[in-house]
Design a protein around this motif. Sequence first.
Motif, PDB file in Angstrom:
ATOM      1  N   PHE A 184      41.860  29.996 -74.525  1.00 24.36           N
ATOM      2  CA  PHE A 184      41.396  31.299 -73.897  1.00 24.36           C
ATOM      3  C   PHE A 184      42.280  32.757 -74.153  1.00 24.36           C
ATOM      4  N   PRO A 185      42.761  32.778 -75.666  1.00 26.57           N
ATOM      5  CA  PRO A 185      43.713  32.922 -75.758  1.00 26.57           C
ATOM      6  C   PRO A 185      43.921  34.804 -74.889  1.00 26.57           C
ATOM      7  N   TYR A 213      37.977  28.153 -62.788  1.00 20.64           N
ATOM      8  CA  TYR A 213      38.659  28.027 -63.608  1.00 20.64           C
ATOM      9  C   TYR A 213      39.508  29.542 -63.725  1.00 20.64           C
ATOM     10  N   THR A 214      38.063  30.105 -64.325  1.00 17.34           N
ATOM     11  CA  THR A 214      38.189  31.336 -65.624  1.00 17.34           C
ATOM     12  C   THR A 214      38.882  32.479 -63.709  1.00 17.34           C
ATOM     13  N   GLN A 215      38.394  32.553 -63.443  1.00 19.20           N
ATOM     14  CA  GLN A 215      39.129  33.707 -62.093  1.00 19.20           C
ATOM     15  C   GLN A 215      40.549  33.027 -61.822  1.00 19.20           C
ATOM     16  N   ARG A 216      40.616  31.662 -61.913  1.00 17.88           N
ATOM     17  CA  ARG A 216      42.533  31.773 -62.166  1.00 17.88           C
ATOM     18  C   ARG A 216      43.214  32.525 -63.036  1.00 17.88           C
ATOM     19  N   LEU A 217      42.503  31.787 -63.814  1.00 22.64           N
ATOM     20  CA  LEU A 217      43.441  32.518 -65.483  1.00 22.64           C
ATOM     21  C   LEU A 217      43.151  34.078 -65.111  1.00 22.64           C
ATOM     22  N   VAL A 218      42.406  34.548 -64.864  1.00 23.51           N
ATOM     23  CA  VAL A 218      42.094  36.099 -65.450  1.00 23.51           C
ATOM     24  C   VAL A 218      42.497  36.925 -63.742  1.00 23.51           C
ATOM     25  N   SER A 219      42.951  35.944 -63.009  1.00 27.44           N
ATOM     26  CA  SER A 219      43.304  36.305 -61.258  1.00 27.44           C
ATOM     27  C   SER A 219      45.161  36.878 -62.169  1.00 27.44           C
ATOM     28  N   GLY A 220      45.301  35.481 -63.157  1.00 35.95           N
ATOM     29  CA  GLY A 220      47.035  35.452 -63.018  1.00 35.95           C
ATOM     30  C   GLY A 220      47.227  34.087 -61.309  1.00 35.95           C
ATOM     31  N   ASN A 221      46.593  33.291 -61.174  1.00 33.93           N
ATOM     32  CA  ASN A 221      47.242  32.687 -60.356  1.00 33.93           C
ATOM     33  C   ASN A 221      46.706  30.883 -60.443  1.00 33.93           C
ATOM     34  N   PRO A 225      48.491  27.326 -61.605  1.00 33.02           N
ATOM     35  CA  PRO A 225      49.490  26.468 -60.354  1.00 33.02           C
ATOM     36  C   PRO A 225      50.286  26.259 -61.455  1.00 33.02           C
ATOM     37  N   GLY A 226      51.186  25.911 -60.512  1.00 28.22           N
ATOM     38  CA  GLY A 226      52.642  24.868 -61.286  1.00 28.22           C
ATOM     39  C   GLY A 226      53.721  26.390 -61.917  1.00 28.22           C
ATOM     40  N   ASP A 227      53.716  26.480 -62.920  1.00 32.47           N
ATOM     41  CA  ASP A 227      54.633  26.889 -63.812  1.00 32.47           C
ATOM     42  C   ASP A 227      53.896  28.913 -64.335  1.00 32.47           C
ATOM     43  N   GLY A 228      52.047  28.651 -63.469  1.00 32.25           N
ATOM     44  CA  GLY A 228      51.758  29.632 -63.908  1.00 32.25           C
ATOM     45  C   GLY A 228      51.306  30.082 -65.830  1.00 32.25           C
ATOM     46  N   ILE A 229      51.452  28.963 -66.582  1.00 27.26           N
ATOM     47  CA  ILE A 229      51.144  29.228 -67.673  1.00 27.26           C
ATOM     48  C   ILE A 229      49.863  28.645 -68.236  1.00 27.26           C
ATOM     49  N   ASP A 230      48.906  28.631 -68.717  1.00 29.78           N
ATOM     50  CA  ASP A 230      47.414  28.186 -68.811  1.00 29.78           C
ATOM     51  C   ASP A 230      47.828  27.408 -70.445  1.00 29.78           C
TER      52      ASP A 230
END
Length: 435
Positions: free
Chosen positions: A304-305, A381-389, A391-396
Amino acid sequence: MRGSNVVLSALLLLLAAGLYSCSDPSTIGVDLVPEATLGNTLFTDTITIETNVVREDSLKTDEAVAVFNLAGSYTDPVFGLSRAGFYAQVRLPNNNANFSFGTSPVLDSVVLSLAYADYYGDTITQQQFEVYRLDESMYKDSSYYSVDEILHSTQLFSGTVSIHPRDSVDLGGALKAPHLRLKLDPAIGDEFLDPANADKFLSTDAFIAFFKGIYVKALDVTASGTGCIASFNLLSSMSKLTVFYSNSAADSLSANFEINADCPRFNHYEHDYSTAEFGSVFPVSGSSRLYVQSMAGVKTHIRFPYLAALGADGDIAINKAELVVPAIENSYYKSHTNLLVFGVDSAGKDAIIPDLLESSSYYGGNYDPVYQEYKFNLARYTQRLVSGNLPGDGIDYGLSIIASGGPVNAFRTIIPGPYSVDTKLKFRITYSKLK
């Protein structure tokens, strides 16, 4: 490739069995939203989805994760040719040491019996099965994968068989549970009964060094829309290698060499996508159609770019994020009863997402035959993505839609892509803006 899939192969089976549980699903998502903002709820189902189809990694398919063992071949008009076979060790009757055929044994026949568990595809088409004697030992403490092979050379059986997984078998007037019976080359029976080999039956170790096991496979069924994959329960009392013989003390005797819980065994899978509608060059663009296949076949990657843009005007809380995965049904090759959505790591391997560890009633993934679709709640998962949170290197790196029970079933699913004309893959998000 292998190391990343040891845990995942087991999870495919555990998750399919619904072993994970958590809190009340009606509160998950809502508990992320402050009470004062619950009325400020928005909805979108126009999130851009990028998709493609890739080859699945090899899967761990040994007895640690695979309850059933598969053999057969079919050519799907959509997915092309698939093959399955299995390797298994065989042990002395009742795991007994000091086994003997008695004095002056004479062979009658040797039969390999395989108890049916299920099947996938067309059972009308006869198949050419083969059984081989292993030249290489198998070990219970070793891990075996869908790409692994064990050396074999001596053919014990080659013949045409009919798959009848629902029909009882009449043995001397007694009906037995459905099973496949393969009459093996008598040469192996003569070798068993040869007095020169009597010491090979005095202990388990001596026997499995002498007879290392079997490989059961099927030759290719190439006509489009024909063939099937049969699954067998090798731990059933009906699954065994039986030597029928007589000796100086009795005219009608039998010895059942078992495939039991002490025997290592695993499935071997192959796919030829040269005749598949999506071809054999991966990744395959999936804008119109997507594909998921068990037996270490193919899986679907999605991203989901522009999803992070939902929070461009301020922080948001995800109430619900529902991935709707429709399926195109086929009479012979039915869709999976369950699918799974995993994350993707920086190496392109499957990774756990937090939603996957919630209860199945929250997470979803079961096939709905009425609406012909699967639904997944991916709120965490979506909350992490939109919050920029992340794991790892922070890249989706996106998500994978994969087969549930992939190591032990032959199912496949066709999914209308996000740009399909009618029914299509969608991501529906309900969210609240935080003040």
